[in-house]
Design a protein around this motif. Structure first.
Motif, short mmCIF file in Angstrom:
data_model
loop_
_atom_site.label_atom_id
_atom_site.label_comp_id
_atom_site.label_asym_id
_atom_site.label_seq_id
_atom_site.Cartn_x
_atom_site.Cartn_y
_atom_site.Cartn_z
N GLY A 1 0.79 -1.23 0.00
CA GLY A 1 0.00 0.00 0.00
C GLY A 1 0.82 1.27 0.00
O GLY A 1 0.26 2.38 -0.07
N GLN A 2 2.12 1.15 0.11
CA GLN A 2 2.97 2.33 0.13
C GLN A 2 3.04 2.94 -1.26
O GLN A 2 3.22 2.25 -2.26
N SER A 3 2.87 4.25 -1.34
CA SER A 3 2.98 4.93 -2.63
C SER A 3 4.44 5.31 -2.87
O SER A 3 5.21 5.52 -1.94
N VAL A 4 4.78 5.39 -4.14
CA VAL A 4 6.15 5.69 -4.55
C VAL A 4 6.10 6.76 -5.64
O VAL A 4 5.26 6.71 -6.53
N ARG A 5 7.02 7.69 -5.55
CA ARG A 5 7.14 8.72 -6.59
C ARG A 5 8.42 8.46 -7.37
O ARG A 5 9.51 8.42 -6.81
N VAL A 6 8.26 8.25 -8.67
CA VAL A 6 9.39 7.98 -9.56
C VAL A 6 9.62 9.21 -10.43
O VAL A 6 8.69 9.75 -11.03
N THR A 7 10.87 9.64 -10.49
CA THR A 7 11.21 10.81 -11.31
C THR A 7 12.32 10.45 -12.29
O THR A 7 13.16 9.59 -12.01
N ILE A 8 12.29 11.10 -13.43
CA ILE A 8 13.36 10.97 -14.41
C ILE A 8 13.77 12.37 -14.85
O ILE A 8 12.93 13.20 -15.15
N GLN A 9 15.05 12.61 -14.80
CA GLN A 9 15.59 13.92 -15.16
C GLN A 9 16.64 13.76 -16.25
O GLN A 9 17.54 12.93 -16.14
N VAL A 10 16.50 14.56 -17.30
CA VAL A 10 17.46 14.54 -18.41
C VAL A 10 18.06 15.93 -18.54
O VAL A 10 17.34 16.91 -18.69
N SER A 11 19.38 16.00 -18.46
CA SER A 11 20.07 17.28 -18.56
C SER A 11 21.35 17.10 -19.37
O SER A 11 22.26 16.41 -18.93
N ASN A 12 21.38 17.69 -20.56
CA ASN A 12 22.55 17.61 -21.43
C ASN A 12 22.99 16.16 -21.68
O ASN A 12 24.18 15.83 -21.66
N GLY A 13 22.01 15.31 -21.88
CA GLY A 13 22.31 13.91 -22.17
C GLY A 13 22.54 13.06 -20.94
O GLY A 13 22.70 11.84 -21.06
N HIS A 14 22.57 13.66 -19.76
CA HIS A 14 22.77 12.90 -18.52
C HIS A 14 21.40 12.56 -17.93
O HIS A 14 20.56 13.45 -17.73
N VAL A 15 21.17 11.29 -17.66
CA VAL A 15 19.87 10.81 -17.20
C VAL A 15 19.96 10.36 -15.75
O VAL A 15 20.87 9.62 -15.38
N THR A 16 19.01 10.83 -14.92
CA THR A 16 18.91 10.40 -13.53
C THR A 16 17.50 9.88 -13.28
O THR A 16 16.52 10.56 -13.59
N VAL A 17 17.41 8.67 -12.75
CA VAL A 17 16.13 8.07 -12.40
C VAL A 17 16.14 7.83 -10.89
O VAL A 17 17.11 7.30 -10.35
N ALA A 18 15.07 8.26 -10.21
CA ALA A 18 15.01 8.11 -8.75
C ALA A 18 13.61 7.70 -8.33
O ALA A 18 12.62 8.03 -8.99
N ALA A 19 13.54 6.98 -7.22
CA ALA A 19 12.26 6.60 -6.62
C ALA A 19 12.33 6.91 -5.13
O ALA A 19 13.28 6.50 -4.45
N VAL A 20 11.34 7.65 -4.63
CA VAL A 20 11.28 7.99 -3.22
C VAL A 20 9.92 7.61 -2.69
O VAL A 20 8.93 7.58 -3.43
N PRO A 21 9.83 7.29 -1.41
CA PRO A 21 8.52 6.96 -0.83
C PRO A 21 7.58 8.15 -0.91
O PRO A 21 7.98 9.30 -0.72
#
Length: 200
Positions: free
Chosen positions: A20-40
């Motif tokens: 039942g825990q919700s999760v927020r997933v984000t993806i960030q693209v900056s000058n070809g650099h990709v960051t993917v993160a998941a936080v509660p």
């Protein structure tokens, strides 16, 4: 490392948390650099305490090492071993190995150890440097490079050169020790004569 869109297969991220825990997933693209993160997110008994804590965070690599290159062959037992990036030559990767007693070894190279991204010779069984290199793409198991040596335990270095203009030289081999010596050549000649006589 985030999986580029051209990857195939069953590559996924795995998140663990409370039911039942919700999760927020984000993806960030900056000058070809990709960051993917998941936080509660909000929900679950420990959600408030977990806010700001990463369940998962991954970043893409930059430069020529943004992909790994792995070799699989008879000398690795079929498993993938990662090739070493050449610090002096971007786009060049190396792997050192030793010949077995049979005098023949086979191998192929995969981007990111992905079976759907294989570098292979246009003519199966070709010696490295002699056949046009195709890929990365899915292939059959019979599309391999072959190494031959008369001397047992001969040492070699396989070179993947992504900068090679000649597509035959994308995958090449350097011998660190002799492939054949006088004794091994005599033994090979003797065996050939013996087998020829048996089939005459």
């Amino acid at each position: 490392t985030p999986v580029p869109q051209w990857h195939r297969g069953q590559k996924r991220w795995l998140l663990r948390g409370e039911p039942g825990q919700s999760v927020r997933v984000t993806i960030q693209v900056s000058n070809g650099h990709v960051t993917v993160a998941a936080v509660p997110g909000i929900g679950g008994s420990n959600a408030a305490a977990a806010l700001g804590t990463f369940l998962m965070r991954a970043e893409s690599r930059l430069g020529p090492t943004r992909h790994g290159y792995h070799i699989s062959g008879s000398f690795t037992g079929g498993a993938y071993d990662e090739m070493e990036a050449d610090s002096q030559q971007p786009g060049v990767f190396r792997y050192r190995g030793v010949m077995g007693n049979t005098g023949q070894e086979t191998f192929s190279i995969a981007m990111d150890a992905d079976n759907g991204l294989i570098y292979y010779p246009e003519t199966s069984g070709s010696y490295p440097g002699e056949s046009i290199v195709r890929g990365p793409e899915p292939i059959g198991q019979d599309r391999v490079f072959s190494l031959l040596a008369l001397t047992p335990n001969a040492e070699f270095e396989i070179v993947l050169n992504l900068n090679a203009v000649d597509r035959r030289k994308v995958v090449d081999v350097k011998w660190l020790t002799e492939r054949a010596d006088l004794d091994s050549m005599k033994a090979a000649a003797y065996n050939y004569i013996l087998q020829s006589g048996m089939h005459a």
